[in-house]
Motif scaffolding. Sequence first.
Motif, PDB file in Angstrom:
ATOM      1  N   SER A 163      30.836  -3.357 -21.513  1.00  0.00           N
ATOM      2  CA  SER A 163      31.934  -2.966 -22.129  1.00  0.00           C
ATOM      3  C   SER A 163      32.955  -4.348 -22.371  1.00  0.00           C
ATOM      4  CB  SER A 163      32.675  -1.826 -21.128  1.00  0.00           C
ATOM      5  OG  SER A 163      32.868  -2.483 -19.924  1.00  0.00           O
ATOM      6  N   GLY A 164      32.458  -5.259 -21.949  1.00  0.00           N
ATOM      7  CA  GLY A 164      33.058  -6.463 -22.083  1.00  0.00           C
ATOM      8  C   GLY A 164      32.555  -7.503 -23.322  1.00  0.00           C
ATOM      9  N   THR A 165      32.484  -8.912 -22.829  1.00  0.00           N
ATOM     10  CA  THR A 165      31.997  -9.731 -23.931  1.00  0.00           C
ATOM     11  C   THR A 165      30.544  -9.926 -23.486  1.00  0.00           C
ATOM     12  OG1 THR A 165      32.805 -11.454 -22.195  1.00  0.00           O
ATOM     13  CG2 THR A 165      34.160 -10.833 -24.138  1.00  0.00           C
ATOM     14  N   SER A 166      29.809 -10.502 -24.250  1.00  0.00           N
ATOM     15  CA  SER A 166      28.369 -10.711 -24.461  1.00  0.00           C
ATOM     16  C   SER A 166      28.197 -11.827 -23.288  1.00  0.00           C
ATOM     17  CB  SER A 166      27.881 -11.131 -25.450  1.00  0.00           C
ATOM     18  OG  SER A 166      27.787 -10.197 -26.684  1.00  0.00           O
ATOM     19  N   HIS A 194      23.974  -8.362 -21.853  1.00  0.00           N
ATOM     20  CA  HIS A 194      23.639  -9.666 -22.640  1.00  0.00           C
ATOM     21  C   HIS A 194      24.417  -9.581 -23.825  1.00  0.00           C
ATOM     22  CE1 HIS A 194      21.070 -13.021 -23.781  1.00  0.00           C
ATOM     23  NE2 HIS A 194      21.344 -12.772 -24.929  1.00  0.00           N
ATOM     24  N   ALA A 195      24.506  -8.094 -24.462  1.00  0.00           N
ATOM     25  CA  ALA A 195      25.401  -8.071 -25.704  1.00  0.00           C
ATOM     26  C   ALA A 195      26.512  -7.094 -25.012  1.00  0.00           C
ATOM     27  CB  ALA A 195      24.784  -7.410 -26.486  1.00  0.00           C
ATOM     28  N   GLY A 196      27.622  -7.421 -25.635  1.00  0.00           N
ATOM     29  CA  GLY A 196      28.931  -6.713 -25.263  1.00  0.00           C
ATOM     30  C   GLY A 196      29.728  -6.100 -26.277  1.00  0.00           C
ATOM     31  N   VAL A 197      30.304  -5.052 -26.379  1.00  0.00           N
ATOM     32  CA  VAL A 197      31.188  -4.285 -27.372  1.00  0.00           C
ATOM     33  C   VAL A 197      32.397  -5.165 -27.900  1.00  0.00           C
ATOM     34  CG1 VAL A 197      30.068  -2.286 -26.958  1.00  0.00           C
ATOM     35  CG2 VAL A 197      32.308  -2.618 -25.752  1.00  0.00           C
ATOM     36  N   GLN A 198      32.894  -5.840 -26.724  1.00  0.00           N
ATOM     37  CA  GLN A 198      34.189  -6.647 -27.216  1.00  0.00           C
ATOM     38  C   GLN A 198      33.717  -7.752 -28.066  1.00  0.00           C
ATOM     39  OE1 GLN A 198      36.485  -8.091 -23.402  1.00  0.00           O
ATOM     40  NE2 GLN A 198      36.884  -5.954 -22.900  1.00  0.00           N
ATOM     41  N   THR A 199      32.636  -8.257 -27.983  1.00  0.00           N
ATOM     42  CA  THR A 199      32.101  -9.472 -28.814  1.00  0.00           C
ATOM     43  C   THR A 199      31.815  -8.823 -30.073  1.00  0.00           C
ATOM     44  OG1 THR A 199      31.396 -10.858 -27.027  1.00  0.00           O
ATOM     45  CG2 THR A 199      30.444 -11.156 -29.153  1.00  0.00           C
ATOM     46  N   LEU A 200      31.301  -7.592 -30.218  1.00  0.00           N
ATOM     47  CA  LEU A 200      31.121  -7.119 -31.365  1.00  0.00           C
ATOM     48  C   LEU A 200      32.477  -6.656 -32.129  1.00  0.00           C
ATOM     49  CD1 LEU A 200      29.008  -5.786 -33.428  1.00  0.00           C
ATOM     50  CD2 LEU A 200      29.031  -3.641 -32.231  1.00  0.00           C
ATOM     51  N   ALA A 201      33.510  -6.161 -31.149  1.00  0.00           N
ATOM     52  CA  ALA A 201      34.698  -5.767 -31.923  1.00  0.00           C
ATOM     53  C   ALA A 201      35.417  -6.849 -32.283  1.00  0.00           C
ATOM     54  CB  ALA A 201      35.536  -5.048 -30.894  1.00  0.00           C
ATOM     55  N   ASN A 239      33.123   5.251 -27.816  1.00  0.00           N
ATOM     56  CA  ASN A 239      34.455   5.279 -27.294  1.00  0.00           C
ATOM     57  C   ASN A 239      34.821   3.958 -26.931  1.00  0.00           C
ATOM     58  OD1 ASN A 239      34.883   7.909 -28.194  1.00  0.00           O
ATOM     59  ND2 ASN A 239      34.239   8.760 -26.153  1.00  0.00           N
ATOM     60  N   GLY A 240      33.518   3.217 -26.112  1.00  0.00           N
ATOM     61  CA  GLY A 240      34.010   1.981 -25.674  1.00  0.00           C
ATOM     62  C   GLY A 240      34.259   0.833 -26.886  1.00  0.00           C
ATOM     63  N   TYR A 241      33.451   1.012 -27.892  1.00  0.00           N
ATOM     64  CA  TYR A 241      33.541  -0.003 -29.069  1.00  0.00           C
ATOM     65  C   TYR A 241      34.857   0.295 -29.616  1.00  0.00           C
ATOM     66  CZ  TYR A 241      32.441  -1.816 -33.722  1.00  0.00           C
ATOM     67  OH  TYR A 241      32.534  -2.578 -34.797  1.00  0.00           O
ATOM     68  N   VAL A 242      35.307   1.677 -29.967  1.00  0.00           N
ATOM     69  CA  VAL A 242      36.545   1.888 -30.424  1.00  0.00           C
ATOM     70  C   VAL A 242      37.577   1.313 -29.563  1.00  0.00           C
ATOM     71  CG1 VAL A 242      38.350   3.922 -30.991  1.00  0.00           C
ATOM     72  CG2 VAL A 242      36.025   3.931 -31.761  1.00  0.00           C
ATOM     73  N   LYS A 243      37.719   1.560 -28.360  1.00  0.00           N
ATOM     74  CA  LYS A 243      38.771   0.779 -27.285  1.00  0.00           C
ATOM     75  C   LYS A 243      38.834  -0.571 -27.664  1.00  0.00           C
ATOM     76  CE  LYS A 243      39.782   0.474 -22.372  1.00  0.00           C
ATOM     77  NZ  LYS A 243      39.302   0.625 -21.013  1.00  0.00           N
ATOM     78  N   ALA A 303      39.864   5.288 -34.580  1.00  0.00           N
ATOM     79  CA  ALA A 303      39.613   6.397 -33.876  1.00  0.00           C
ATOM     80  C   ALA A 303      38.104   6.926 -34.068  1.00  0.00           C
ATOM     81  CB  ALA A 303      40.528   7.635 -34.461  1.00  0.00           C
ATOM     82  N   SER A 304      37.698   7.386 -32.882  1.00  0.00           N
ATOM     83  CA  SER A 304      36.289   7.545 -32.848  1.00  0.00           C
ATOM     84  C   SER A 304      36.028   8.930 -33.865  1.00  0.00           C
ATOM     85  CB  SER A 304      35.927   8.198 -31.378  1.00  0.00           C
ATOM     86  OG  SER A 304      35.937   6.989 -30.390  1.00  0.00           O
ATOM     87  N   GLY A 305      34.957   8.723 -34.620  1.00  0.00           N
ATOM     88  CA  GLY A 305      34.905   9.792 -35.543  1.00  0.00           C
ATOM     89  C   GLY A 305      33.317  10.631 -35.123  1.00  0.00           C
ATOM     90  N   SER A 306      32.603  10.644 -35.934  1.00  0.00           N
ATOM     91  CA  SER A 306      31.269  11.333 -35.679  1.00  0.00           C
ATOM     92  C   SER A 306      30.271  10.645 -34.845  1.00  0.00           C
ATOM     93  CB  SER A 306      30.605  11.679 -36.958  1.00  0.00           C
ATOM     94  OG  SER A 306      29.251  12.280 -36.727  1.00  0.00           O
TER      95      SER A 306
END
Length: 481
Positions: free
Chosen positions: A168-171, A179-186, A265-269, A283-286
């Motif tokens: 849920s953090g950085t990579s 190894h991969a994080g959604v904060q980095t992707l965001a 939801n973690g990515y949207v956050k 906002a989270s969609g489908s």
Amino acid sequence: MRKRQPQRSEQHTSRGWWIASGIVAVGCIGIGAWLVPTAAGQWDSLTGADQPDALASASSVDNPVKDLPGDADQPAPADLAGPLEAASGKLDGGGTMASQVVDVASGNVLYSDDATRPVTPASNLKLLTQFALLSHADPNSRYETNSYLSEDSKSVTLVAGGDTMLSSGTSDENSVLGHAGVQTLAAQTIQELKDKGVSGKLPVNLDASMYSGQGTNPAWDSADVDAGYVTSISPIALWDHHTQRPSDGEDVSHRPQNAGADALNGYVKALNEAGASQGLSFASGSDSSEAAEHADSQRLGSVESATVLEQAKYMMENSDNVLAEVLGRNAAIAAGNEGSIEGAIKTVKQTLTGAGISTDGLIQKDSCGLSADNRVTPITLAQIIAHATQSETATSNLAETLPVAGGTGTLASRFEADDASAAQGSARAKTGTLLKVNSLTGYTTTSQGRLLAYSFVVNDVTNSEAATTALDASVAALTKL
């Protein structure tokens, strides 16, 4: 309610020096010479469940058999019969053991006891999954998680790529889990949206079409699902299908009801945190599994998992049921089959048959071995090990992913009894534990340096401690030959 006995293991780091020394000592003979650079030389990485060693690729891996002494004597079948019968006697009537021992170099069967009987393998089934994965996927490849902007610039799509170990953090490039994080992707996504001049509020949808069919296997006992030993499988998830970073590689708590939606939801956050100052909100969609075409020019960000081999090693060392299911589906896709329960099972049988490994009596219900309805013979299990230890393809990496007796993963606290300690630092194996099943499949070397592949499976267990004692004593008996 039928309860499972979790394969818990304790990391005895204070014992590392003498186990490593044991590996070095046996390095003068047998497979010890091959284990030294991967075990004794990398002890800290091997004992850290989150950071398995980056192992060799298919193009550079050495055949472990080539390091064995060429003049090592093959044990005679008569040499095995007495010690193995004595070891199995430690069951004391508390189960039935089926066994197969093969001399790897010659292919000769040295010991076989009820080995044609299809038995419930428990987590020894993960060997079949791993073999299929390494037969079809480049061990140094990585799973991508991507995000794309729609053609009308009004929405974002998160595309699952088979990495379920996102943080849920950085990579963190030094870790397998996360190894991969959604904060980095965001952060990548926000920068690309800014560069494209996009602003305002955007829905974020999930494309999880990589997998098909049921997420929860009907062959699993509902009590096991409720207890968290396994959960509904998604091609994208945070923390190895946990809602927070697990306390260790065997943590079965904090399972999400919908891992894909949880990752979305973690990515949207993370997007909202990174995009607030840029005039962007999300906002989270489908979170459906509908596939969509995505042009490379519309890609907003991409993060990569640890390598296939690193994830496979993590799965083996921790006997991770959920990751085994993920890698089973990923193997199916790599083989050109559907990423489903059925696709994974089909891929295993096709792969074993193609490799000349027996599938007689094979009944496979899942990829992790949690179903009590799985059946496989010790012949098949021993053949997989024998094949892997002499292969010159990527499947040879399977041998190095197995826990070390008395040292790593699910074998860290095993082989402590006087009659079993000979195998410490020498033998490697995959464990298996269900309520009425205990199993060990792997390889060891004799005192003369002869490489043996073995499979010992106990069914109808009434005393798990006695079964474990008998299994450890059986492997040690081989090592003493």
